[in-house]
Design a protein around this motif. Sequence first.
Motif, PDB file in Angstrom:
ATOM      1  N   ALA A   1      46.049  44.719  25.279  1.00  0.00           N
ATOM      2  CA  ALA A   1      46.691  45.283  26.478  1.00  0.00           C
ATOM      3  C   ALA A   1      45.891  44.942  27.723  1.00  0.00           C
ATOM      4  O   ALA A   1      46.466  44.611  28.775  1.00  0.00           O
ATOM      5  CB  ALA A   1      46.817  46.797  26.322  1.00  0.00           C
ATOM      6  N   ARG A   2      44.582  45.003  27.621  1.00  0.00           N
ATOM      7  CA  ARG A   2      43.727  44.670  28.754  1.00  0.00           C
ATOM      8  C   ARG A   2      43.943  43.221  29.192  1.00  0.00           C
ATOM      9  O   ARG A   2      43.843  42.887  30.378  1.00  0.00           O
ATOM     10  CB  ARG A   2      42.259  44.885  28.369  1.00  0.00           C
ATOM     11  CG  ARG A   2      41.325  44.998  29.567  1.00  0.00           C
ATOM     12  CD  ARG A   2      39.882  44.936  29.099  1.00  0.00           C
ATOM     13  NE  ARG A   2      39.562  45.943  28.110  1.00  0.00           N
ATOM     14  CZ  ARG A   2      39.206  47.183  28.397  1.00  0.00           C
ATOM     15  NH1 ARG A   2      39.180  47.585  29.658  1.00  0.00           N
ATOM     16  NH2 ARG A   2      38.895  48.034  27.431  1.00  0.00           N
ATOM     17  N   ALA A   3      44.267  42.354  28.198  1.00  0.00           N
ATOM     18  CA  ALA A   3      44.513  40.940  28.504  1.00  0.00           C
ATOM     19  C   ALA A   3      45.951  40.668  28.929  1.00  0.00           C
ATOM     20  O   ALA A   3      46.316  39.524  29.195  1.00  0.00           O
ATOM     21  CB  ALA A   3      44.161  40.087  27.294  1.00  0.00           C
ATOM     22  N   GLY A   4      46.781  41.720  28.953  1.00  0.00           N
ATOM     23  CA  GLY A   4      48.157  41.561  29.385  1.00  0.00           C
ATOM     24  C   GLY A   4      49.135  41.201  28.289  1.00  0.00           C
ATOM     25  O   GLY A   4      50.303  40.938  28.555  1.00  0.00           O
ATOM     26  N   HIS A   5      48.687  41.246  27.033  1.00  0.00           N
ATOM     27  CA  HIS A   5      49.567  40.926  25.906  1.00  0.00           C
ATOM     28  C   HIS A   5      50.174  42.234  25.371  1.00  0.00           C
ATOM     29  O   HIS A   5      49.783  42.740  24.313  1.00  0.00           O
ATOM     30  CB  HIS A   5      48.788  40.188  24.815  1.00  0.00           C
ATOM     31  CG  HIS A   5      48.185  38.901  25.287  1.00  0.00           C
ATOM     32  ND1 HIS A   5      48.936  37.775  25.544  1.00  0.00           N
ATOM     33  CD2 HIS A   5      46.891  38.558  25.545  1.00  0.00           C
ATOM     34  CE1 HIS A   5      48.133  36.791  25.942  1.00  0.00           C
ATOM     35  NE2 HIS A   5      46.887  37.241  25.949  1.00  0.00           N
ATOM     36  N   TRP A   6      51.106  42.778  26.111  1.00  0.00           N
ATOM     37  CA  TRP A   6      51.619  44.110  25.825  1.00  0.00           C
ATOM     38  C   TRP A   6      52.393  44.185  24.508  1.00  0.00           C
ATOM     39  O   TRP A   6      52.260  45.158  23.759  1.00  0.00           O
ATOM     40  CB  TRP A   6      52.513  44.576  26.977  1.00  0.00           C
ATOM     41  CG  TRP A   6      51.764  44.663  28.268  1.00  0.00           C
ATOM     42  CD1 TRP A   6      51.800  43.784  29.314  1.00  0.00           C
ATOM     43  CD2 TRP A   6      50.817  45.674  28.633  1.00  0.00           C
ATOM     44  NE1 TRP A   6      50.948  44.168  30.310  1.00  0.00           N
ATOM     45  CE2 TRP A   6      50.328  45.341  29.919  1.00  0.00           C
ATOM     46  CE3 TRP A   6      50.337  46.824  28.005  1.00  0.00           C
ATOM     47  CZ2 TRP A   6      49.391  46.110  30.585  1.00  0.00           C
ATOM     48  CZ3 TRP A   6      49.400  47.608  28.673  1.00  0.00           C
ATOM     49  CH2 TRP A   6      48.942  47.247  29.945  1.00  0.00           C
ATOM     50  N   LYS A   7      53.169  43.169  24.233  1.00  0.00           N
ATOM     51  CA  LYS A   7      53.954  43.179  23.001  1.00  0.00           C
ATOM     52  C   LYS A   7      53.038  43.182  21.773  1.00  0.00           C
ATOM     53  O   LYS A   7      53.256  43.943  20.811  1.00  0.00           O
ATOM     54  CB  LYS A   7      54.890  41.974  22.955  1.00  0.00           C
ATOM     55  CG  LYS A   7      55.816  41.956  21.755  1.00  0.00           C
ATOM     56  CD  LYS A   7      56.782  40.778  21.838  1.00  0.00           C
ATOM     57  CE  LYS A   7      57.726  40.757  20.628  1.00  0.00           C
ATOM     58  NZ  LYS A   7      58.657  39.586  20.711  1.00  0.00           N
TER      59      LYS A   7
END
Length: 318
Positions: A295-301
């Motif tokens: 999530a921190r890296a923006g990979h929410w899925k």
Amino acid sequence: MTESKIFVISLHRTMTRSTDILLSSLGYTTLHFPKFFNGENLMEAVRGLEDNPEEVLQRLTPLIESRDAFSDVPFPGLYPQLAERWPDSRFILVHRDPDHWERSARGHMKDRKLSPYNRIQYRLYVDANIQRLPELPKGRLAEIHEQHTHQVREHFEKHLGEADRLCTVDIADGNAGEQICAFLGHDPIPLPRLSGRPSPEDMKTSREWVEACPYKSDARYFLATNLLNAGRVKEAREHLRCAIQHEPDQPKPYAMLSEILERENDREAEVMAHHAVRCGLIRPRLCSRAARGRARAGHWKEAFSLWMTGLTHRVRRH
């Protein structure tokens, strides 16, 4: 890898880890309790197939083809199929005082449900409805230990007529390691002792194991465990990174390193947790930590998928 495999077909809690250390120190590539392989949890992959040894063996064949020697569950329950599939293979059977073994097995398993690997081992001797060892009356496990020893020897001596493929040793004799070495054509080495619980003795054994087998992930992992217990965190981290480098498909070093880094507030803990999960080690805490990193890296899925995997595992366990 050679087609001449070595299988330790002693029941669990019969010095299988020590036998693995001996074999790896003799130069064989080994796997003990082969739960994880190439990113897959093989024990879960055979769930539901416990009474179908041929299908189990089919699932395990890529793993068996990758190394020379194997020990612990599920191999004790597969020895007839292993002997047929690998006709040049050799087998080692370690005997222990049956009453001592029963106490050890019950203490190890406690009230836990039998895993798929344990069910494969015990299926030869207990009713399929048995879910936990406490369901068996006192003394039954000692009988199973003796029954296993008798049936294995009878299979090789009478059914196959190939007694020379089996080496049976007794821990009580005091020279089990030397007998195994002679059976395999090596100079004698005593059987190492590793309890798996941090102690000065285990520190010494695991350090000697690393010296003999510097590329063995398990050797580094057990040494790191003892170093952590002694408060030597920096050294433990170094050995865990070596373990990962040498056998990157084994998740336990990633998981332990993740725990160390998490306590140090190092975000690499999230990366290590993600690697552990991808290698098949599903623990809610690791999944949550890995999800946080994704999530921190923006990979929410992907983060949501990891979080759900951990939640589902937690619910199943309870």
